[in-house]
Design an enzyme around this catalytic site. Sequence first.
Site, PDB file in Angstrom:
ATOM      1  N   ILE A 148      -9.909  12.888  32.914  1.00 59.26           N
ATOM      2  CA  ILE A 148     -10.855  11.776  33.054  1.00 59.26           C
ATOM      3  C   ILE A 148     -10.261  10.683  33.931  1.00 59.26           C
ATOM      4  O   ILE A 148      -9.054  10.420  33.884  1.00 59.26           O
ATOM      5  CB  ILE A 148     -11.270  11.225  31.659  1.00 59.26           C
ATOM      6  N   GLY A 183     -10.634   6.510  34.997  1.00 56.08           N
ATOM      7  CA  GLY A 183     -11.189   5.251  34.477  1.00 56.08           C
ATOM      8  C   GLY A 183     -11.192   5.191  32.967  1.00 56.08           C
ATOM      9  O   GLY A 183     -12.150   4.701  32.361  1.00 56.08           O
ATOM     10  N   ALA A 184     -10.110   5.652  32.342  1.00 50.78           N
ATOM     11  CA  ALA A 184     -10.035   5.632  30.878  1.00 50.78           C
ATOM     12  C   ALA A 184      -9.207   4.450  30.369  1.00 50.78           C
ATOM     13  O   ALA A 184      -8.835   4.413  29.200  1.00 50.78           O
ATOM     14  CB  ALA A 184      -9.465   6.942  30.353  1.00 50.78           C
ATOM     15  N   GLY A 195     -13.516   0.126  29.180  1.00 48.29           N
ATOM     16  CA  GLY A 195     -14.952   0.396  29.114  1.00 48.29           C
ATOM     17  C   GLY A 195     -15.342   1.737  28.535  1.00 48.29           C
ATOM     18  O   GLY A 195     -14.745   2.245  27.571  1.00 48.29           O
ATOM     19  N   TYR A 202     -22.960  -0.861  46.049  1.00 48.71           N
ATOM     20  CA  TYR A 202     -22.646  -0.192  44.776  1.00 48.71           C
ATOM     21  C   TYR A 202     -23.765   0.795  44.417  1.00 48.71           C
ATOM     22  O   TYR A 202     -23.513   1.949  44.067  1.00 48.71           O
ATOM     23  CB  TYR A 202     -22.472  -1.243  43.666  1.00 48.71           C
TER      24      TYR A 202
HETATM   25  N1  LIG Z   1     -20.970  -1.195  32.667  1.00 45.35           N
HETATM   26  C1  LIG Z   1     -22.195  -0.829  33.053  1.00 45.35           C
HETATM   27  O1  LIG Z   1     -23.212  -1.482  32.730  1.00 45.35           O
HETATM   28  C2  LIG Z   1     -22.395   0.415  33.866  1.00 45.35           C
HETATM   29  C3  LIG Z   1     -23.715   0.834  34.134  1.00 45.35           C
HETATM   30  C4  LIG Z   1     -23.908   1.992  34.879  1.00 45.35           C
HETATM   31  C5  LIG Z   1     -22.817   2.708  35.330  1.00 45.35           C
HETATM   32  N2  LIG Z   1     -21.549   2.274  35.080  1.00 45.35           N
HETATM   33  C6  LIG Z   1     -20.427   3.081  35.605  1.00 45.35           C
HETATM   34  O2  LIG Z   1     -19.531   3.374  34.553  1.00 45.35           O
HETATM   35  C7  LIG Z   1     -18.237   3.671  35.100  1.00 45.35           C
HETATM   36  C8  LIG Z   1     -17.186   2.991  34.252  1.00 45.35           C
HETATM   37  O3  LIG Z   1     -17.376   1.600  34.310  1.00 45.35           O
HETATM   38  P1  LIG Z   1     -17.189   0.617  33.073  1.00 45.35           P
HETATM   39  O4  LIG Z   1     -18.492  -0.046  32.852  1.00 45.35           O
HETATM   40  O5  LIG Z   1     -16.517   1.287  31.954  1.00 45.35           O
HETATM   41  O6  LIG Z   1     -16.263  -0.492  33.777  1.00 45.35           O
HETATM   42  P2  LIG Z   1     -14.752  -0.934  33.586  1.00 45.35           P
HETATM   43  O7  LIG Z   1     -14.510  -1.382  32.196  1.00 45.35           O
HETATM   44  O8  LIG Z   1     -14.487  -1.909  34.688  1.00 45.35           O
HETATM   45  O9  LIG Z   1     -13.925   0.417  33.847  1.00 45.35           O
HETATM   46  C9  LIG Z   1     -13.743   0.907  35.150  1.00 45.35           C
HETATM   47  C10 LIG Z   1     -12.585   1.867  35.148  1.00 45.35           C
HETATM   48  O10 LIG Z   1     -12.371   2.314  36.515  1.00 45.35           O
HETATM   49  C11 LIG Z   1     -10.993   2.109  36.831  1.00 45.35           C
HETATM   50  N3  LIG Z   1     -10.749   1.834  38.244  1.00 45.35           N
HETATM   51  C12 LIG Z   1     -11.308   0.842  38.988  1.00 45.35           C
HETATM   52  N4  LIG Z   1     -10.777   0.852  40.216  1.00 45.35           N
HETATM   53  C13 LIG Z   1      -9.864   1.863  40.258  1.00 45.35           C
HETATM   54  C14 LIG Z   1      -8.980   2.366  41.251  1.00 45.35           C
HETATM   55  N5  LIG Z   1      -8.932   1.833  42.473  1.00 45.35           N
HETATM   56  N6  LIG Z   1      -8.206   3.422  40.936  1.00 45.35           N
HETATM   57  C15 LIG Z   1      -8.238   3.975  39.699  1.00 45.35           C
HETATM   58  N7  LIG Z   1      -9.047   3.538  38.711  1.00 45.35           N
HETATM   59  C16 LIG Z   1      -9.843   2.490  38.998  1.00 45.35           C
HETATM   60  C17 LIG Z   1     -10.609   0.901  36.007  1.00 45.35           C
HETATM   61  O11 LIG Z   1      -9.212   0.789  35.954  1.00 45.35           O
HETATM   62  P3  LIG Z   1      -8.444  -0.626  35.770  1.00 45.35           P
HETATM   63  O12 LIG Z   1      -8.172  -0.740  34.305  1.00 45.35           O
HETATM   64  O13 LIG Z   1      -7.208  -0.473  36.584  1.00 45.35           O
HETATM   65  O14 LIG Z   1      -9.341  -1.710  36.280  1.00 45.35           O
HETATM   66  C18 LIG Z   1     -11.280   1.224  34.690  1.00 45.35           C
HETATM   67  O15 LIG Z   1     -10.524   2.151  33.955  1.00 45.35           O
HETATM   68  C19 LIG Z   1     -18.291   3.233  36.561  1.00 45.35           C
HETATM   69  O16 LIG Z   1     -18.408   4.371  37.373  1.00 45.35           O
HETATM   70  C20 LIG Z   1     -19.567   2.396  36.640  1.00 45.35           C
HETATM   71  O17 LIG Z   1     -20.146   2.468  37.924  1.00 45.35           O
HETATM   72  C21 LIG Z   1     -21.302   1.158  34.343  1.00 45.35           C
END
Ligand SMILES: NC(=O)c1ccc[n+]([C@@H]2O[C@H](COP(=O)([O-])OP(=O)(O)OC[C@H]3O[C@@H](n4cnc5c(N)ncnc54)[C@H](OP(=O)(O)O)[C@@H]3O)[C@@H](O)[C@H]2O)c1
Length: 285
Positions: free
Chosen positions: A3, A5-6, A9, A157
């Site tokens: 996985i 992005g673990a 979130g 995005y």
């Molecule tokens: N939140 C929402 O409402 C929502 C809605 C629709 C879709 N999504 C999708 O859900 C997915 C997860 O997002 P989330 O909401 O859980 O947000 P989040 O809490 O910001 O988690 C994002 C994850 O991606 C990692 N990441 C970001 N940039 C990276 C990089 N350059 N290299 C490696 N890892 C990186 C982050 O790591 P770090 O800990 O290093 O930052 C974190 O583990 C994303 O694809 C997002 O587009 C979210």
Amino acid sequence: MVITGATSGIGEVAAIRLAELGARIIHIARDEKRAAATQAALKKANPAANPVLHLADLSLLSEMRRVARAIAAAEPKIDVLINNAGAMVNKRQVTADGLEKTFALNHMAYFVITNMLLPNIVDHGRIVVTASNAHRGASLDFDDLQSERGYRGFGVYSETKLMNILFTRALARRLESGSGARGITANALHPGFVATRFGDQSGGVLGGVIKLIKPLGAISPEAGAKTIIYLASSPDVAGVSGQYFFECNPTTPTHEALNDDDGERLWKISEGIAELPADDSPWLV
Ligand SMILES: NC(=O)c1ccc[n+]([C@@H]2O[C@H](COP(=O)([O-])OP(=O)(O)OC[C@H]3O[C@@H](n4cnc5c(N)ncnc54)[C@H](OP(=O)(O)O)[C@@H]3O)[C@@H](O)[C@H]2O)c1
């Protein structure tokens, strides 16, 4: 299960819950401190398994390739790959590869890691892709995939989330066809509007707006992770492929997301950008 992005979130919740269900988790993270916290939580969730952390910045092609090669060498059998890491960036940033950063992280990392790990994914394995309903309203300008002509953080995005669905469908077609088909499935999902760290690092007005609206209607990361966990583990979806899920149900994405000619065009362009060396084959064509 692998996985991305673990550390935060929905990815973090999904990884921990899947570990509790018995999975051994291999996760790719960029932030050492947050990754160590996830490691500790994974060990607690499943003391018998041995979770593995790989550090990589998934916005860089060299890092995508390096980490995928390391995992491929260490893990001969992968049951599930979850492409989940993603971000939104307020101001246009260009990576060392000359790619716009959202495109690199949200689309190219999924493309490169999936293709490079595919030989190690077991027969009837699963590929899960975190997309978003943000794709609704987006369309692709194939003459400007790097957003050089104009940049709006949310717009770009949304386009990458449209790419996630086009990519999943193009991948599913490849996995289904041909004599080498191994029953591997690929599905995309929308997690809902979730109160995660998403948007906190976006900057500008965009980041501020997300921060303001999160407490108003966002669901918890626990609720947001449900569809990832479902697609990764439920027997209900064994054999289901090429679909877009929301709240554990298949749903119809936009007309643009169903445009398989665009999916093929995007695949070819991504293949050109990825430039994977021949020894990383078999390469899906
Ligand atoms: N939140 C929402 O409402 C929502 C809605 C629709 C879709 N999504 C999708 O859900 C997915 C997860 O997002 P989330 O909401 O859980 O947000 P989040 O809490 O910001 O988690 C994002 C994850 O991606 C990692 N990441 C970001 N940039 C990276 C990089 N350059 N290299 C490696 N890892 C990186 C982050 O790591 P770090 O800990 O290093 O930052 C974190 O583990 C994303 O694809 C997002 O587009 C979210």
